[in-house]
Enzyme design. Sequence first.
Site, PDB file in Angstrom:
ATOM      1  CE  LYS A  54      41.539  35.204  40.751  1.00 30.47           C
ATOM      2  NZ  LYS A  54      41.072  35.922  39.564  1.00 30.47           N
ATOM      3  CD  GLN A  98      41.435  35.643  35.831  1.00 30.05           C
ATOM      4  OE1 GLN A  98      41.130  35.042  36.852  1.00 30.05           O
ATOM      5  NE2 GLN A  98      41.985  36.845  35.862  1.00 30.05           N
ATOM      6  CG  ASP A 121      35.859  38.774  40.094  1.00 26.62           C
ATOM      7  OD1 ASP A 121      36.554  38.855  41.123  1.00 26.62           O
ATOM      8  OD2 ASP A 121      36.314  38.450  38.984  1.00 26.62           O
TER       9      ASP A 121
END
Length: 294
Positions: A54, A98, A121
């Site tokens: 990422k 994460q 997200d």
Amino acid sequence: MSASVIDGKLHAAKLKARIAEATGRLKAEHGLVPGLATVLVGDDPASEVYVRNKNKTAESLGFKSVHHHLPATASEAEVLSLVKALNADTSVHGILVQLPLPKQIREQAVLDTLDPAKDVDALTPTNAGLLLSGRAKLVSCTPMGVMILLKETLGPIAGLDALVIGRSLLFGKPAAQLLLAANATVTMAHSKTRDLAGTARRADILVAAIGRAEFVKGDWVKPGATVIDVGINRVEAGEGKTKLVGDVDYAEAAKIAAHITPVPGGVGAMTIVCLMRNTLIAAASQAGLAIPDV
Ligand code: NAP
């Protein structure tokens, strides 16, 4: 018949090029550089690889990319305090924590602290609610990747029967909302669904996000359907080796479907690029600018 393969890598590269162009314009016209912050807690090797990719993708697009790595023993208070600092940092437009987190840290507490405007997200309740209301700017990355693949493969999908197998917050639920918003007739299936095979055989668009290797059989696929395989499962490949397979029996399904995504190289290739798309959208939105159409 043999299905045409939906090349996720190709579509991801095209999307990445559109994002790079829009990022260049944002910089040139407004001096704005999208900023992505990643937070990793602990040393899970798979999570480390995901986060590294990422950051690398963000840098390759000219984004500002910052990474915070906390030890597996970090307390919930430490993680929340970092998230609050990133919420307040105006050079950071997107924050990615994460998952999964070590068990002493409540995922819900982290999501409740995260600024929804920076929730790239799209996992906060605010962004889930905005999606239901048809007003979301930030949409969960993998479902968005699937919608882009469907749009580029099929064009309009209004009136088509779509089945989503799996109802996770991360994928199944937002995918069903997006398909509904695109005027498909949507069915959601899960572990309690009766006659899953029969339900699948009616689907023009069959989306599998179950997490079980090759669970969807070829004879569940309606002839001419589009099959989107979201699953990523590592299985034994003999001689001590492993390989990745999806949730669909690819070899069988490809004989019956019109279009199918492979694993790897299908949906997975889109997810990271859609995260960058969200970071770009978050940056423009936080600066009060028009949302780039990428
Ligand atoms: P998840 O949270 O584990 O959810 C799995 C879903 O599958 C649940 O809704 C479950 O039903 C359903 N299910 C389980 N067994 C079933 C069965 N026998 N029949 C019908 N439905 C069944 O999974 P997820 O996070 O959505 O991920 C699903 C898969 O997609 C995983 O392989 C994951 O690695 C992959 N994934 C890939 C990407 C990507 O970038 N390509 C992104 C996200 C996820 P219940 O709700 O009834 O338990």
